[in-house]
Design a protein around this motif. Structure first.
Motif, short mmCIF file in Angstrom:
data_model
loop_
_atom_site.label_atom_id
_atom_site.label_comp_id
_atom_site.label_asym_id
_atom_site.label_seq_id
_atom_site.Cartn_x
_atom_site.Cartn_y
_atom_site.Cartn_z
N THR A 1 -40.98 20.14 160.01
CA THR A 1 -41.46 18.81 159.68
C THR A 1 -42.75 18.87 158.87
OG1 THR A 1 -40.43 17.81 161.62
CG2 THR A 1 -42.27 16.61 160.65
N HIS A 2 -43.66 19.77 159.23
CA HIS A 2 -44.91 19.91 158.48
C HIS A 2 -44.65 20.54 157.12
CE1 HIS A 2 -47.36 18.65 161.85
NE2 HIS A 2 -46.75 19.53 162.63
N ASP A 3 -43.71 21.47 157.04
CA ASP A 3 -43.35 22.08 155.76
C ASP A 3 -42.80 21.01 154.81
OD1 ASP A 3 -42.86 23.96 153.82
OD2 ASP A 3 -41.33 25.05 154.92
N LEU A 4 -41.94 20.15 155.33
CA LEU A 4 -41.39 19.06 154.52
C LEU A 4 -42.50 18.12 154.06
CD1 LEU A 4 -38.92 17.60 153.40
CD2 LEU A 4 -38.66 16.47 155.62
N LEU B 1 -34.42 19.30 151.07
CA LEU B 1 -35.52 20.22 151.30
C LEU B 1 -35.51 20.74 152.73
CD1 LEU B 1 -38.42 18.46 149.35
CD2 LEU B 1 -37.23 20.56 148.72
N ARG B 2 -35.22 19.85 153.68
CA ARG B 2 -35.18 20.29 155.08
C ARG B 2 -34.12 21.38 155.26
NH1 ARG B 2 -33.25 17.03 160.54
NH2 ARG B 2 -33.03 18.95 161.75
N THR B 3 -33.02 21.27 154.53
CA THR B 3 -31.98 22.30 154.59
C THR B 3 -32.57 23.67 154.23
OG1 THR B 3 -30.27 20.72 153.95
CG2 THR B 3 -29.78 23.04 153.61
N ALA B 4 -33.30 23.73 153.12
CA ALA B 4 -33.88 25.00 152.68
C ALA B 4 -34.90 25.51 153.68
CB ALA B 4 -34.53 24.82 151.31
#
Length: 261
Positions: free
Chosen positions: A144-147, A173-176
């Protein structure tokens, strides 16, 4: 999120289409049969079909009926479509397309962010970075923070169309990011690469920021290839993002185990 009858019906029909249960060009079963199969009213079926038409999965018309469209018509920026695909399983072609999309969009957006980011933009991205670091060190939700970090970069370019795209890109993006977290120490190894991107944006260095984000994206591509080659079960976006386990402090990790008694 708990969905209502309409949402559940859209999900069921959408998954059936994406999985190939209803072949491309095939007509959906008649309304009475769908009502009986799914246990819903005709009104719910009709509204669900409208939603799937809007998502590009179906086409309706006089003498045509309701038929399944090829996947090139599907709206891959629609989070529901991506989630349905995740349940079926991501193909190498899908993940290749995702990587190519990132290489096209993110470097250009980050160059603009390095020129246009405001103090608030930087603060939001810094906060996301801090959340990523805390998840690695203490355990927790890294994805979640990465996204939020990457979407913050896209918003910081202050291009209205890119900002709108950042919302649509969320599920992709969450997929990656979830695939990258499946690689041992993947998040810990990519954290300095995220820092390099952010530092370049703060320094107002567009070319440096672009190079840094390309290193990060290509590293994610390598992570994805590693996971695919391992034949591990891939994540489903219908489930919450996996949480990282806390990392032991270096001094503790290096301490030799006590001899057995």
């Amino acid at each position: 999120m708990i969905k209502n009858v309409h949402g559940n019906t859209v999900d069921q029909l959408g998954e059936d289409i994406v999985s190939g249960r209803y072949a491309v060009g095939a007509a959906l079963p008649p309304e009475p049969m769908l009502c009986e199969t799914l246990g819903v009213s005709r009104t719910v079926i009709r509204e669900a079909v409208k939603s799937l038409v809007a998502k590009g999965l179906l086409i309706t018309g006089p003498k045509l009926g309701t038929r399944v469209l090829p996947e090139e018509h599907w709206n891959w920026f629609d989070p529901d479509v991506v989630v349905w695909q995740s349940k079926i399983g991501f193909t190498r072609e899908f993940l290749r397309d995702l990587q190519e999309l990132r290489r096209v969009v993110e470097p250009a957006a980050v160059r603009l962010a390095a020129e246009r980011a405001t103090a608030d933009d930087i603060a939001n991205i810094e906060e996301a970075y801090a959340g990523m670091r805390a998840a690695i060190e203490l355990g927790g939700d890294y994805v979640t923070h990465d996204l939020r970090f990457h979407q913050g970069l896209l918003r910081a370019c202050h291009n209205r169309m890119v900002i709108q795209m950042s919302k649509a890109l969320g599920a992709l993006l969450r997929t990656a990011f979830e695939l990258s977290t499946m690689r041992p120490d993947g998040p810990a190894q990519s954290l300095p690469l995220h820092r390099a991107v952010l530092d370049a944006v703060i320094a107002r260095a567009p070319a440096k920021a672009e190079r840094a984000i390309l290193v990060l994206i290509d590293g994610a591509g390598e992570d994805i290839e590693t996971v695919l080659n391992s034949r591990r079960k891939l994540p489903s976006l219908a489930l919450p993002a996996p949480r990282l386990k806390a990392r032991l402090p270096a001094a503790v990790a290096a301490k030799p185990a006590a001899p057995a008694r």
